[in-house]
Design a protein around this motif. Structure first.
Motif, mmCIF file in Angstrom:
data_model
loop_
_atom_site.group_PDB
_atom_site.id
_atom_site.type_symbol
_atom_site.label_atom_id
_atom_site.label_comp_id
_atom_site.label_asym_id
_atom_site.label_seq_id
_atom_site.Cartn_x
_atom_site.Cartn_y
_atom_site.Cartn_z
ATOM 1 N N PRO A 90 0.834 -1.203 0.000
ATOM 2 C CA PRO A 90 0.000 0.000 0.000
ATOM 3 C C PRO A 90 0.870 1.256 0.000
ATOM 4 C CG PRO A 90 -0.763 -1.572 1.656
ATOM 5 C CD PRO A 90 0.542 -2.087 1.143
ATOM 6 N N PRO A 91 0.487 2.304 -0.735
ATOM 7 C CA PRO A 91 1.314 3.512 -0.824
ATOM 8 C C PRO A 91 1.284 4.363 0.444
ATOM 9 C CG PRO A 91 -0.702 3.789 -2.073
ATOM 10 C CD PRO A 91 -0.666 2.357 -1.650
ATOM 11 N N PHE A 92 0.316 4.104 1.337
ATOM 12 C CA PHE A 92 0.319 4.809 2.617
ATOM 13 C C PHE A 92 -0.290 3.911 3.679
ATOM 14 C CE2 PHE A 92 -3.799 5.760 0.921
ATOM 15 C CZ PHE A 92 -3.608 6.439 -0.273
ATOM 16 N N ASP A 93 -0.160 4.310 4.941
ATOM 17 C CA ASP A 93 -0.558 3.480 6.075
ATOM 18 C C ASP A 93 -2.030 3.645 6.411
ATOM 19 O OD1 ASP A 93 1.979 2.451 6.449
ATOM 20 O OD2 ASP A 93 2.568 3.992 7.901
ATOM 21 N N PRO A 94 -2.618 2.601 7.010
ATOM 22 C CA PRO A 94 -3.978 2.742 7.521
ATOM 23 C C PRO A 94 -3.984 3.626 8.767
ATOM 24 C CG PRO A 94 -3.084 0.622 8.163
ATOM 25 C CD PRO A 94 -2.072 1.255 7.254
ATOM 26 N N VAL A 95 -5.163 4.148 9.100
ATOM 27 C CA VAL A 95 -5.305 5.007 10.277
ATOM 28 C C VAL A 95 -6.493 4.530 11.110
ATOM 29 C CG1 VAL A 95 -4.277 7.030 9.181
ATOM 30 C CG2 VAL A 95 -6.747 6.642 8.998
ATOM 31 N N ALA A 96 -6.419 4.789 12.422
ATOM 32 C CA ALA A 96 -7.547 4.462 13.298
ATOM 33 C C ALA A 96 -8.747 5.301 12.887
ATOM 34 C CB ALA A 96 -7.176 4.720 14.754
ATOM 35 N N PHE A 97 -9.912 4.652 12.811
ATOM 36 C CA PHE A 97 -11.127 5.327 12.366
ATOM 37 C C PHE A 97 -11.990 5.632 13.590
ATOM 38 C CE2 PHE A 97 -15.434 5.567 10.615
ATOM 39 C CZ PHE A 97 -15.230 6.383 9.509
ATOM 40 N N ASN A 98 -12.320 6.906 13.772
ATOM 41 C CA ASN A 98 -13.072 7.318 14.957
ATOM 42 C C ASN A 98 -14.297 8.133 14.557
ATOM 43 O OD1 ASN A 98 -14.010 8.110 17.445
ATOM 44 N ND2 ASN A 98 -12.311 9.486 17.890
ATOM 45 N N PRO A 99 -15.489 7.509 14.520
ATOM 46 C CA PRO A 99 -16.702 8.233 14.129
ATOM 47 C C PRO A 99 -17.487 8.803 15.313
ATOM 48 C CG PRO A 99 -17.199 5.920 14.244
ATOM 49 C CD PRO A 99 -15.748 6.068 14.684
ATOM 50 N N TYR A 100 -16.951 8.680 16.519
ATOM 51 C CA TYR A 100 -17.712 9.046 17.723
ATOM 52 C C TYR A 100 -17.687 10.554 17.959
ATOM 53 C CZ TYR A 100 -17.331 4.046 18.491
ATOM 54 O OH TYR A 100 -17.406 2.690 18.333
ATOM 55 N N PRO A 101 -18.652 11.061 18.697
ATOM 56 C CA PRO A 101 -18.583 12.469 19.100
ATOM 57 C C PRO A 101 -17.312 12.721 19.909
ATOM 58 C CG PRO A 101 -20.737 11.517 19.623
ATOM 59 C CD PRO A 101 -19.855 10.377 19.209
ATOM 60 N N GLU A 102 -16.903 13.947 19.972
ATOM 61 C CA GLU A 102 -15.755 14.304 20.811
ATOM 62 C C GLU A 102 -16.254 14.396 22.251
ATOM 63 O OE1 GLU A 102 -13.413 17.596 19.481
ATOM 64 O OE2 GLU A 102 -13.687 17.066 17.365
ATOM 65 N N TYR A 103 -16.268 13.250 22.899
ATOM 66 C CA TYR A 103 -16.894 13.158 24.217
ATOM 67 C C TYR A 103 -16.243 14.085 25.253
ATOM 68 C CZ TYR A 103 -19.267 8.933 22.517
ATOM 69 O OH TYR A 103 -20.048 8.045 21.809
ATOM 70 N N ASP A 104 -14.979 14.427 25.071
ATOM 71 C CA ASP A 104 -14.281 15.274 26.036
ATOM 72 C C ASP A 104 -14.325 16.754 25.664
ATOM 73 O OD1 ASP A 104 -13.567 13.039 27.516
ATOM 74 O OD2 ASP A 104 -11.689 12.750 26.398
#
Length: 645
Positions: A90-104
């Protein structure tokens, strides 16, 4: 052996061989008849699309992406690094996917009580894992024909391959370490980055999902209760109900899917959802409602241990006790099944469950042969948000059609087109509760009567109102089709025409507590019921509840002409042509319908298996690597394992 016995034995053997020979001949004749060529359907003459098989080696930023349908077939492939043994890097890395509200965040905490972080174990040492997507799309990946990522608010600029999606749930590491394996012969270039970000896999053998969900809900109790502070918003509670049965085989692939659902919907969201297994006990003689020991034994014999704490058993016999006969005045029963059979009344168990669990605001009715490549929380949250924004004006009329963006333009263009067609038609638009001759109905809620006339409404009524029903196929009028179960209706007077009704093929949907209460009381008090795919939409129609079809992306295996597609799916010339009836063969090449053939092919090849002697690990290694699909809802997936090579 006596001579007489020997003659009898010889006669029996000869008779048996004759039967076998006759049966073999008949089978051969049937096969010969079945193998005779049939006339191809018009859609089968369209060119097959192959962009689905483009892999992680072909990833490009979304701004550079050109769908297969718009690409020049002679254009060169993107440059990529390639290893003959491991595949395209792959030409670039995967990233963590975060669809949640910004709870903080300040904004969230101004409007809500704080979200308390949840864990997988009682000691709070096992954090819920993230999942990983690639920030791009394979060049010339096929675009969906129906629905829209952009309209629903789903991320359209990422794609999912099997390691980033399911390695956090056990894919790719051994059972001895709490995983499920499955990737021994997999193309895996770049997958080591996922495992590095995971920082070690979770031992899923140590997880008790019932305890984890209960602890998460208890920890976040303040979020779900009415707030003393009027500035604080109460967070809705939702049940996510998987409809399973005794004897169901929980393959390792299914374990990955259920773990993903619970982690993403419940644990990571601070308990906003509870995932349940609603288990149909097929043997009606088992007294699960009277004997706790038998109930527990039946559960443990039919459900994997990690899910014991989230399972609820029911049976048709229990439904007979809960909704006793009679159910009179049946218009038609083409299946010839009794009314309490799960085939005709799968909704009975859902209605019962909602009465037993009134703590939820919404109930997602989910089937075991659904799969999703994307993030469950993102899908549910975005679909619900979209439905909340929909005005009631033209709602039923829009929901009766497939949205084809490349044909219809923007959603606003689509809405204007539907309004124009409605105005030109001989039919009155649906506006509030439906009035029809009946022998007794529950009173519809006052708030569901329109505040103004249809003509005077400026697409205002209903905006900001939660949907009582969200479906994933159009809400069509069965009287305009020859759908076989269109008249399976109980309890309404036979002295008048059948009541108006709507249908959404596949019972998958989100239903409000209010709708389920109406369904329950209409069934219990009035003995009203219909075929499962017809009952929730029709009950919503009758009482003026808000029901919408969510236009999620649906793919096809061939490059349909869009004018022809619109005519076939949205404007059949006669009832026999409807795609919800005799014309349903048009759905075979789609990624989402009750009898789609393409959905299973696409899902298994995404997992790295061969299908129809195509795909598999060698094809991935020698090509552009493993597939990377955008978020896609698949149905049906009847099996998942296949040969790798």
């Amino acid at each position: 052996m006596s001579r007489q016995r020997l003659l009898i034995l010889i006669t029996v053997v000869l008779f048996f061989l004759g039967l076998v020979g006759t049966g073999g001949y008949r089978r051969h004749q049937r096969q010969a008849q079945q193998s005779s060529p049939r006339q191809a359907y018009p859609w089968e003459k369209f060119i097959r699309l192959n962009g689905y098989w483009n892999g992680v080696g072909n990833l490009v930023p979304f701004k550079d992406y050109v769908p297969e349908q718009q690409s020049n077939a002679t254009a060169p492939e993107p440059e990529r690094k390639h290893d003959a043994t491991s595949g395209a890097t792959p030409p670039f890395d995967p990233v963590a996917f975060n669809p949640y509200p910004e709870y903080d965040s300040y904004d969230y905490l101004e409007a809500h009580s704080p979200m308390q972080k949840c864990f997988l174990d009682e000691a709070e040492t096992m954090s819920p894992p993230d999942i990983y997507a690639y920030p791009g799309v394979p060049q010339n990946m096929t675009a969906p024909f129906f629905g829209s990522y952009k309209e629903l608010g789903l991320a359209e600029d990422v794609c999912w391959e099997r390691f980033g999606r399911f390695a956090p749930y056990g894919y790719g590491y051994d059972h001895r370490d709490g995983g499920v394996g499955l990737s021994d012969k997999s193309e895996r270039a770049g997958s080591e980055r996922v495992y590095q970000m995971m920082a070690g896999g979770t031992d899923w053998r140590k997880v008790n999902w019932g305890r984890a969900q209960e602890a998460c809900t208890k920890k976040n109790k303040a979020r779900f209760e009415p707030q003393a502070d009027p500035k604080k918003k109460r967070v809705s509670r939702q049940a996510y109900i998987l409809r399973t049965w005794t004897g169901y085989r929980y393959d390792d692939h299914q374990l990955l899917t259920i773990r993903a659902m619970i982690n993403e919907l419940n644990i990571k969201s601070g308990g906003e959802y509870d995932v349940h297994l609603l288990v149909h006990v097929k043997d009606t003689s088992i007294p699960i409602w009277t004997d706790a020991d038998i109930y527990q034994q039946t559960l443990e014999e039919n459900v994997p241990e990690e899910f014991w704490g989230i399972a609820t058993l029911w049976s048709e016999q229990l439904m007979r006790l809960y909704y006793p006969e009679p159910f009179p005045d049946n218009f038609d029963n083409p299946s010839q099944h009794p009314v309490h059979s799960v085939y005709r009344s799968a909704h009975f168990a859902l209605q019962w469950f909602s009465q037993e669990h009134p703590e939820y605001d919404y109930y997602w009715n989910w089937e075991m042969d659904l799969r999703y490549t994307g993030h469950y929380y993102e899908f549910n949250d975005k679909v619900a948000n979209w439905a909340r924004k929909q005005p009631r004006k033209g709602m039923w009329e829009r929901s009766a059609r497939y949205y084809i963006p490349e044909k219809h333009g923007s959603w606003a263009d689509f809405a204007r087109m539907v309004e124009e067609e409605t105005n030109l038609s001989q039919e009155s638009p649906i506006w509030g509760p439906t009035v029809f001759p009946n022998n007794g109905m529950l009173t519809s809620p006052a708030e569901n009567f329109p505040p103004r006339s249809y003509a005077d409404d400026k697409y205002e009524w209903g905006v900001g109102e939660e949907a009582d029903l969200i479906t994933f196929n159009p809400l069509f009028d069965p009287t305009k089709t020859n759908w076989v179960f269109r008249n399976d209706i109980n309890g309404y007077t036979l002295d008048a025409a059948a009541p108006p009704r709507r249908v959404a093929i596949i019972t998958v949907s989100r239903l409000s507590k209010r709708l389920l209460d109406y369904m329950h009381n209409e069934t219990y008090q009035m003995r009203h019921s219909m075929f499962p795919e017809m009952w929730p939409p029709s009950c919503a129609l009758h009482h003026g509840l808000k029901g919408v079809y969510a236009p999620h992306p649906v793919f096809f295996d061939r490059n349909w002409d869009l004018d022809y597609m619109d005519q076939v799916f949205n404007r059949p010339k006669k009832v026999e042509d409807s795609v919800f009836g005799w014309g349903e063969h048009n759905q075979l090449g789609s990624s989402f319908y009750y009898n789609s053939g393409f959905s299973g092919q696409l899902w298994r090849r995404w997992f790295g298996y061969k299908e129809n002697n195509e795909g598999g690990s060698m094809a991935e290694v020698s090509g552009s690597g493993r597939m990377c699909l955008r978020s896609t809802l698949f149905h049906p997936i009847k099996f998942e394992r296949g040969p790798t090579d």
